[in-house]
Structures are given as structure tokens and as C-alpha cells.
Design a protein around this motif. Structure first.
Motif, mmCIF file in Angstrom:
data_model
loop_
_atom_site.group_PDB
_atom_site.id
_atom_site.type_symbol
_atom_site.label_atom_id
_atom_site.label_comp_id
_atom_site.label_asym_id
_atom_site.label_seq_id
_atom_site.Cartn_x
_atom_site.Cartn_y
_atom_site.Cartn_z
ATOM 1 N N ASN A 15 44.288 39.427 54.735
ATOM 2 C CA ASN A 15 45.320 38.715 53.973
ATOM 3 C C ASN A 15 44.751 38.131 52.686
ATOM 4 O O ASN A 15 45.390 38.214 51.635
ATOM 5 C CB ASN A 15 45.953 37.622 54.836
ATOM 6 C CG ASN A 15 46.818 38.192 55.934
ATOM 7 O OD1 ASN A 15 47.309 39.322 55.855
ATOM 8 N ND2 ASN A 15 47.013 37.421 56.993
ATOM 9 N N GLN A 21 45.967 39.310 49.061
ATOM 10 C CA GLN A 21 46.516 38.293 48.165
ATOM 11 C C GLN A 21 45.728 38.221 46.861
ATOM 12 O O GLN A 21 46.308 38.181 45.798
ATOM 13 C CB GLN A 21 46.512 36.922 48.842
ATOM 14 C CG GLN A 21 47.159 35.836 47.998
ATOM 15 C CD GLN A 21 48.625 36.079 47.700
ATOM 16 O OE1 GLN A 21 49.344 36.639 48.514
ATOM 17 N NE2 GLN A 21 49.061 35.687 46.533
ATOM 18 N N GLU A 53 47.149 38.807 43.099
ATOM 19 C CA GLU A 53 47.038 37.809 42.047
ATOM 20 C C GLU A 53 46.341 38.384 40.827
ATOM 21 O O GLU A 53 46.759 38.147 39.706
ATOM 22 C CB GLU A 53 46.278 36.589 42.553
ATOM 23 C CG GLU A 53 47.070 35.756 43.530
ATOM 24 C CD GLU A 53 46.252 34.654 44.172
ATOM 25 O OE1 GLU A 53 45.062 34.485 43.807
ATOM 26 O OE2 GLU A 53 46.799 33.967 45.047
#
Length: 101
Positions: A83, A87, A91
Motif C-alpha cells: 500500500n 500510494q 503521489e
């Protein structure tokens, strides 16, 4: 160019000869595999990468671990890393593709 995915299950070769690999989770940017060595089970989390001019994703060698691949001992930690990796990549993509006027 469409890149061929890693199989859901396979038996390792080379450094991981005889280990049994099972894909646990996958995103657009990363994989989680369970690795059964015959004596123990651990997990491997790594970013999706394909060799230049290749139509297949590659599984990391030992040199990749700690750079773009990780080897946690528990599934919970593997999912956390997965995760975080997914992520961070999202970003990075967003920040490099954000228009500023």
C-alpha cells in the motif's frame, strides 16, 4: 505495448530454485507474492518493472531487495509495504503531472 503479467503461481529457478511462489495481490504498480521455501513462508513485495524492450514483467533478483523489492516475514507487513509503495508511486505521478499556472 502490452506487457505480459507474471503467472499466479510458479516454481522458482536460479537463486530461488524449488521455491513455490503464489501471487497474493497486484496493482497497476506492484505485486505481493507468498514464497514457500519448503521450510518457511515469507512474502515478497516489489514494483512492476519490465526489462528494456521486453514484453514481460520481471521478478526481482536478490540485488533488487531493499531498492525496489522487499521481503517482509508477515502478510500484514507485506500489505502495508504494498500500500505504501502504490500510494507513493501515485503521489509521484500526480506531482509530476500537476499543471501549475
Amino acid at each position: 505495448m502490452k506487457i505480459e503479467n507474471l503467472p499466479n503461481q510458479f516454481i522458482g529457478k536460479g537463486e530461488a530454485k524449488g521455491f513455490f511462489f503464489t501471487k497474493i495481490q497486484e496493482s497497476e504498480k506492484a505485486f505481493v507474492f507468498e514464497v514457500n521455501t519448503g521450510c518457511s513462508i515469507h512474502y515478497e513485495v516489489f514494483k512492476k518493472k519490465a526489462k528494456t524492450n521486453s514484453k514481460r514483467y520481471c521478478y526481482p533478483t536478490s540485488k533488487a531487495f531493499g531498492i525496489w523489492a522487499w521481503c517482509p516475514s508477515t502478510l500484514d507487513r507485506a500489505i502495508e509495504i504494498f500500500n505504501e509503495t502504490t500510494q507513493k508511486q501515485n503521489e509521484t505521478f500526480c506531482s509530476t503531472n500537476t499543471r501549475r499556472d
